[in-house]
Design an enzyme around this catalytic site. Structure first.
Site, PDB file in Angstrom:
ATOM      1  N   ASP A  31       6.321  -8.083   2.009  1.00 23.08           N
ATOM      2  CA  ASP A  31       5.808  -7.624   3.097  1.00 23.08           C
ATOM      3  C   ASP A  31       6.999  -7.257   3.811  1.00 23.08           C
ATOM      4  O   ASP A  31       8.200  -7.909   3.660  1.00 23.08           O
ATOM      5  CB  ASP A  31       5.187  -8.429   4.158  1.00 23.08           C
ATOM      6  CG  ASP A  31       4.255  -8.035   5.070  1.00 23.08           C
ATOM      7  OD1 ASP A  31       3.009  -7.680   5.138  1.00 23.08           O
ATOM      8  OD2 ASP A  31       4.750  -7.083   6.047  1.00 23.08           O
ATOM      9  N   PHE A  73      -2.347  -3.666   0.264  1.00 21.84           N
ATOM     10  CA  PHE A  73      -2.766  -3.770   1.443  1.00 21.84           C
ATOM     11  C   PHE A  73      -1.693  -2.931   2.288  1.00 21.84           C
ATOM     12  O   PHE A  73      -2.189  -2.666   3.821  1.00 21.84           O
ATOM     13  CB  PHE A  73      -3.070  -5.318   2.260  1.00 21.84           C
ATOM     14  CG  PHE A  73      -4.176  -5.936   1.165  1.00 21.84           C
ATOM     15  CD1 PHE A  73      -5.235  -5.833   1.791  1.00 21.84           C
ATOM     16  CD2 PHE A  73      -3.388  -6.995   0.410  1.00 21.84           C
ATOM     17  CE1 PHE A  73      -6.415  -6.830   1.200  1.00 21.84           C
ATOM     18  CE2 PHE A  73      -4.548  -7.591  -0.251  1.00 21.84           C
ATOM     19  CZ  PHE A  73      -5.933  -7.531   0.153  1.00 21.84           C
ATOM     20  N   ASN A  92       4.902   6.571   4.263  1.00 16.03           N
ATOM     21  CA  ASN A  92       4.569   5.178   3.931  1.00 16.03           C
ATOM     22  C   ASN A  92       3.264   4.919   2.993  1.00 16.03           C
ATOM     23  O   ASN A  92       3.388   4.303   1.849  1.00 16.03           O
ATOM     24  CB  ASN A  92       4.459   4.246   5.148  1.00 16.03           C
ATOM     25  CG  ASN A  92       4.475   2.952   5.036  1.00 16.03           C
ATOM     26  OD1 ASN A  92       5.557   2.355   4.303  1.00 16.03           O
ATOM     27  ND2 ASN A  92       3.463   2.056   5.380  1.00 16.03           N
ATOM     28  N   TYR A 141      -4.289   9.589   8.704  1.00 15.37           N
ATOM     29  CA  TYR A 141      -4.525   8.020   8.377  1.00 15.37           C
ATOM     30  C   TYR A 141      -5.397   8.217   7.151  1.00 15.37           C
ATOM     31  O   TYR A 141      -5.126   7.714   6.088  1.00 15.37           O
ATOM     32  CB  TYR A 141      -4.845   7.232   9.484  1.00 15.37           C
ATOM     33  CG  TYR A 141      -5.433   5.826   8.653  1.00 15.37           C
ATOM     34  CD1 TYR A 141      -4.664   4.991   8.097  1.00 15.37           C
ATOM     35  CD2 TYR A 141      -6.916   5.393   9.033  1.00 15.37           C
ATOM     36  CE1 TYR A 141      -5.059   3.837   7.564  1.00 15.37           C
ATOM     37  CE2 TYR A 141      -7.239   4.296   8.356  1.00 15.37           C
ATOM     38  CZ  TYR A 141      -6.420   3.854   7.627  1.00 15.37           C
ATOM     39  OH  TYR A 141      -6.961   2.402   7.152  1.00 15.37           O
TER      40      TYR A 141
END
Ligand code: UDP
Length: 323
Positions: A31, A73, A92, A141
């Protein structure tokens, strides 16, 4: 089994990490902590602070650690922000994610489970939404997640990387240790619970003139532990596939608010505001395929149980991950 959880400091990734560790999986959490919280990383997991844009490090990690499976995720997930800064979402959620896929191929990973979303469907053609329904996203998105679903198909075809794309409807609820803590918060249930706890003066209903029984939007709220169960099952299913994950029970914003008032025993102010741009009136999943192909059995079918778990977490950690 040794699993890489990318985004394991976020809301759903942290709960899934806890779920896997409780079942004796070995977990490495990757992360960058841009939206995740260091305190949300389960202390039993190994933590690597890394951004998926760091291509050589990502590939090196996959080669060195030899993961059996990857759960992905790590993504930005604010619809509104994606409408003003699409570049952030495509870079991203798509480009950086490709580094992870290349790492998975280089490291010989057998199976990847990807967090997709109901937002890939845009305005649904029918309710409940089935896996093969038309996918026409109405914001960057949703488009970024749909792009990644398509890229997964090609990596499967070319390199044999097996995948499951799990399209979450509205992730909700908490485990005893992990709950929802976005900064700023934009999601309905945590906002309602802030009002119930007295740290927010009111809840705004974004539109009460939709074509639904009480005029407010209908969503399919699914508990994060049920999502975690689906991830674990999807790792070992032999074929690649796309699965919708929801309970199939559509609940309106007003129904969620009433349920939260009953469950918490607290009253709070509610006002109606204009519609939020980009909100479809109804999003409800048909999850028959996940039940059949994955053997998935959601445990939290009622809104009461979902809200109660979130309320318990909130009372235990009133400031979220700050404490
Ligand atoms: N919503 C609302 N007030 C809020 C936040 C959300 O009325 O303060 C509504 C929103 O318009 C949507 C539903 O609650 O219909 C769920 O929104 P959320 O942001 O939690 O999830 P989304 O459906 O956007 O993924």
């Amino acid at each position: 089994m040794k699993i890489l959880v990318c985004g394991g400091a976020g809301y759903i990734g942290s709960a899934c990490t806890e779920y896997l560790l409780d079942r004796d999986f070995e977990v490495v959490v990757l992360d960058d902590l841009i939206t995740g919280h260091r305190d949300a990383v389960d202390p039993r997991a190994k933590f690597v602070k890394m951004n998926l844009g760091e291509r050589d490090r990502v590939i090196g990690l996959c080669k060195n650690e030899k993961f059996d499976g990857v759960m992905h995720f790590a993504a930005f997930s604010l619809v509104g922000e994606s409408m003003t800064d699409p570049s952030k979402y495509f870079r991203n959620n798509v480009a950086n994610g490709i580094n992870l896929l290349d790492g998975a191929v280089a490291g010989g990973v057998k199976s990847i489970v990807f967090s997709s979303t109901a937002a890939t469907f845009g305005q649904p053609e029918a309710i409940p939404i089935r896996e093969n329904d038309r996918q026409i996203p109405i914001n960057p998105y949703g488009e970024s997640k749909l792009c990644f679903e398509k890229i997964l198909k090609w990596y499967n075809r070319i390199f044999g990387l097996k995948y499951a794309a799990l399209r979450y409807f509205n992730a909700a609820g908490a485990t005893p240790f992990h709950g929802e803590d976005h900064r700023p918060e934009s999601h309905l249930i945590p906002i309602i619970l802030q009002a119930a706890a007295g740290t927010r003066d009111k809840v705004m209903i974004y539109g009460d003139d939709y074509d639904t029984a009480d005029g407010t939007c209908i969503r399919d709220y699914i508990h994060i532990l049920d999502l975690a169960q689906a991830h674990m099952l999807a790792l070992s299913v032999p074929e690649s596939g796309h699965y919708n994950l929801g309970t199939g029970n559509g609940l309106s914003v007003k129904e969620i608010i009433d349920c939260a008032k009953r469950t918490t025993g607290r009253d709070f102010k509610v006002e109606t505001a204009p519609r939020r741009p980009g909100d479809p009136a109804k999003l409800v999943a048909c999850s028959d395929l996940a039940r059949k192909a994955l053997g998935w059995k959601p445990q939290y079918e009622s809104a009461e149980a979902i809200i109660e778990s979130a309320w318990n977490w909130k009372q235990k950690f009133p400031k979220g991950y700050e404490n």
